[in-house]
Design a protein around this motif. Structure first.
Motif, PDB file in Angstrom:
ATOM      1  N   ILE A  36       0.862  -1.193   0.000  1.00 56.83           N
ATOM      2  CA  ILE A  36       0.000   0.000   0.000  1.00 56.83           C
ATOM      3  C   ILE A  36       0.893   1.236   0.000  1.00 56.83           C
ATOM      4  O   ILE A  36       1.748   1.386   0.879  1.00 56.83           O
ATOM      5  CB  ILE A  36      -0.950   0.014   1.224  1.00 56.83           C
ATOM      6  N   ASP A  37       0.701   2.084  -1.003  1.00 58.39           N
ATOM      7  CA  ASP A  37       1.430   3.351  -1.097  1.00 58.39           C
ATOM      8  C   ASP A  37       2.946   3.114  -1.022  1.00 58.39           C
ATOM      9  O   ASP A  37       3.653   3.766  -0.245  1.00 58.39           O
ATOM     10  CB  ASP A  37       0.969   4.308   0.020  1.00 58.39           C
TER      11      ASP A  37
ATOM     12  N   ASN B 213      -1.262  -1.187  -6.026  1.00 60.00           N
ATOM     13  CA  ASN B 213      -1.492  -1.448  -4.602  1.00 60.00           C
ATOM     14  C   ASN B 213      -2.186  -2.793  -4.478  1.00 60.00           C
ATOM     15  O   ASN B 213      -3.062  -3.129  -5.292  1.00 60.00           O
ATOM     16  CB  ASN B 213      -2.383  -0.365  -4.011  1.00 60.00           C
TER      17      ASN B 213
ATOM     18  N   VAL C 279      -5.809  -0.761  -7.467  1.00 57.76           N
ATOM     19  CA  VAL C 279      -5.789  -1.531  -6.218  1.00 57.76           C
ATOM     20  C   VAL C 279      -6.332  -2.913  -6.559  1.00 57.76           C
ATOM     21  O   VAL C 279      -7.456  -3.028  -7.068  1.00 57.76           O
ATOM     22  CB  VAL C 279      -6.689  -0.903  -5.135  1.00 57.76           C
TER      23      VAL C 279
ATOM     24  N   ALA D 201      -5.402   2.096   0.590  1.00 56.13           N
ATOM     25  CA  ALA D 201      -4.853   1.733  -0.723  1.00 56.13           C
ATOM     26  C   ALA D 201      -5.512   2.552  -1.835  1.00 56.13           C
ATOM     27  O   ALA D 201      -4.848   2.996  -2.784  1.00 56.13           O
ATOM     28  CB  ALA D 201      -5.050   0.240  -0.965  1.00 56.13           C
TER      29      ALA D 201
END
Ligand SMILES: NC(=O)c1ccc[n+]([C@@H]2O[C@H](COP(=O)([O-])OP(=O)(O)OC[C@H]3O[C@@H](n4cnc5c(N)ncnc54)[C@H](O)[C@@H]3O)[C@@H](O)[C@H]2O)c1
Ligand SMILES: C[N+](C)(C)CC=O
Length: 489
Positions: free
Chosen positions: A8-9, A202, A173, A46
């Protein structure tokens, strides 16, 4: 055992709740990995990362040729790690390593296909009907894409979404099936290694009713692409209406395979088996409805049963294994119930119809390859997607009847026709209401041709030119070359 994390990120993180899930080998029920287990909160984080990467990052405006190079690099890395990925997929799904190796080759091919397509679209000049003007059409990325995948072809179905989304300049995502996330985790590592910029891709691990539901309903998601069952697809369609998301649905199938008396007998028997027993029938396009011309019905069933009896069940890692287990205990119980219901409806078990007795298979979720005869279109066992190694047999006497039976379904994913009369084959496929039809073959797909369903088998197409277009918006740009007052008001 290390807990596998999610991306995530641009950071590999555990879920905020610190919950975990055991990933089970369906061959022997051993725990093969522990993964972090997320909920809506992580999904929101996300989505925010993908939104930021799309709105403030460079990916959407990076020259398409550069994006294509990175997508090619992902294919290179998949080829480099082919064996590791194939073994991971087989551990997670139970399918034979030979099948998984084939999947990995297909997956690398999908990334290459969309890498090549990335810079081939220069838009379109329209001949403007308005004097002193120009008109052109360009394609742009849709934005933030939510992508939800099933357990039966975990990485293959992911590749059909990841490759075109990246080639077209989107951010995304992905939520893989919670029971088979291992190859998706690995490919997100490879995407980082290939140079996909921070925040563009993500990965959130977790269940459908929290993570998947958030992706479907969140207003910061512009497109939701889902592969899975029809009931989940309906829920996602409703949730996606919240902000009128672009929607792509690849749903189930109950796929007919028509065999005419003039078909090559040995080939048709062989392919009837390939159609349904690969991956223990857990294939959306499995040819689960055999529709045979009455004059060859008895001989055909007898030849089929003789061969089905010899299918070797076992570990996907044993080279002699032809068919692995079902994915889970829940799914095994559903398949058992599905066949029991068929028997109550009047179907006859010609072979199979139970779990194997081999002591070595008792810890796995195995079900014997099964042929059900005396079936008619009105039976649940003919209409419902069982998603197991079970084939139902119906009879026909005329070409019209064969096509009518084949079309008698809420589904319309795929279908096959076996005959040596090509004019007859063409007449049949012209009337068959399915997204893919095969003449004298089964279950083939490749990146160049679109894939998707008619009727309740889905909305939209993956692969092919349309597979990229799903990840693009179309913009018309009109320019007045001689602006002057119109003086209407
Ligand atoms: N048409 C195709 O190309 C294709 C390909 C593969 C599989 N399938 C279909 O997939 C099905 C089998 O896969 P499955 O059992 O994993 O399907 P499923 O619908 O149960 O789950 C698919 C995915 O959706 C998620 N999900 C579940 N509930 C959700 C919700 N409320 N909101 C958002 N996401 C949710 C799951 O976690 C999983 O990741 C079969 O019907 C098969 O035909 C279709
Ligand atoms: C689309 N396909 C055939 C690869 C997998 C279906 O379950």
């Amino acid at each position: 055992m290390n807990i596998k994390k999610q991306l995530i990120d641009d950071a590999w993180v555990t879920s905020r709740s610190n919950a975990t899930r055991d990933i089970i080998n369906p061959f022997n029920q051993e725990v093969i990995a522990k993964v972090t287990e997320s909920d809506e909160t992580d999904a929101k984080a996300a989505i925010a990362a993908a939104r930021k990467a799309f709105d403030k990052g460079d990916w959407a405006t990076t020259p398409a040729t550069e994006r294509g190079k990175i997508v090619h690099k992902i294919a290179d890395l998949i080829e480099r790690d082919r064996e590791e990925l194939a073994e991971l997929e087989s551990l997670d799904t139970g399918k034979t390593v030979e099948e998984s190796r084939g999947d990995m080759d297909d997956i690398a091919g999908v990334f290459r296909y969309f890498a090549e397509m990335a810079d081939k679209d220069g838009g379109e000049i329209i001949e403007s009907p308005i004097p002193n003007s120009t008109s052109r059409v360009v394609h742009e990325p849709v934005g933030v894409c939510g992508q939800i995948t099933p357990w039966n072809y975990p990485l293959l179905q992911a590749s059909w979404k990841l490759a075109p989304a990246l080639a077209a300049g989107n951010t995304l995502v992905m939520k893989p099936s919670e029971i088979t996330p291992l190859t998706s985790i690995k490919v997100f590592e490879l995407m980082e290694e290939a140079g996909v910029p921070a925040g563009v891709v993500n990965l959130v691990l977790g269940p459908g009713n929290s993570v998947g539901a958030e992706l479907s309903v969140n207003d910061d998601v512009d497109l939701i692409s889902f592969t899975g069952g029809i009931e989940t697809g309906k829920r996602i369609m409703q949730a996606a209406s919240s902000n009128v998301k672009n929607l792509a649905l690849e749903l189930g199938g109950k796929n007919p395979n028509i065999v005419f008396a003039d078909a090559d007998f040995e080939t048709a028997v062989d392919q009837a088996m390939n159609a349904v027993f690969f991956h223990a029938g857990q294939i959306c396009s499995a040819g689960t409805r055999l529709i045979i011309e009455e004059s060859i019905h008895d001989d055909f069933v007898s030849a089929l049963v003789d061969r089905v009896k010899n299918i070797k069940l076992g570990s996907g890692f044993d080279e002699s294994t032809q068919m692995g287990p079902l994915i889970s205990k829940d799914h095994l119980n559903k398949v058992i119930q599905y066949v029991e219901n068929g028997k109550k409806e009047g179907a006859t078990v010609a072979v199979g119809g139970r779990r194997p007795e081999d002591p070595e298979l008792q810890n796995g979720f195995f079900y014997l390859p099964t042929v059900l005869t005396d079936c008619t279109t009105d039976m649940g066992v003919v209409q419902d997607e069982g998603f197991g190694p079970v084939i139902t047999v119906e009879k026909f006497t005329t070409e019209e009847e064969a096509v009518r039976l084949a079309n008698d379904s809420i589904y319309g994913l795929s279908g096959g026709v076996f005959t040596n009369d090509i004019a007859k084959a063409e007449r049949c496929v012209a009337k068959m209401r399915m997204g893919t039809v095969w003449i004298n073959d089964v279950n083939l797909y490749f990146p160049h041709a679109p894939w998707g369903g008619y009727k309740q088998s889905g909305i939209g197409r993956e692969l092919g030119k349309t597979g990229l277009e799903e990840y693009q918006e179309t913009k018309h740009i009109f320019q007045n070359l001689k602006p002057e007052p119109v003086n209407w008001f």
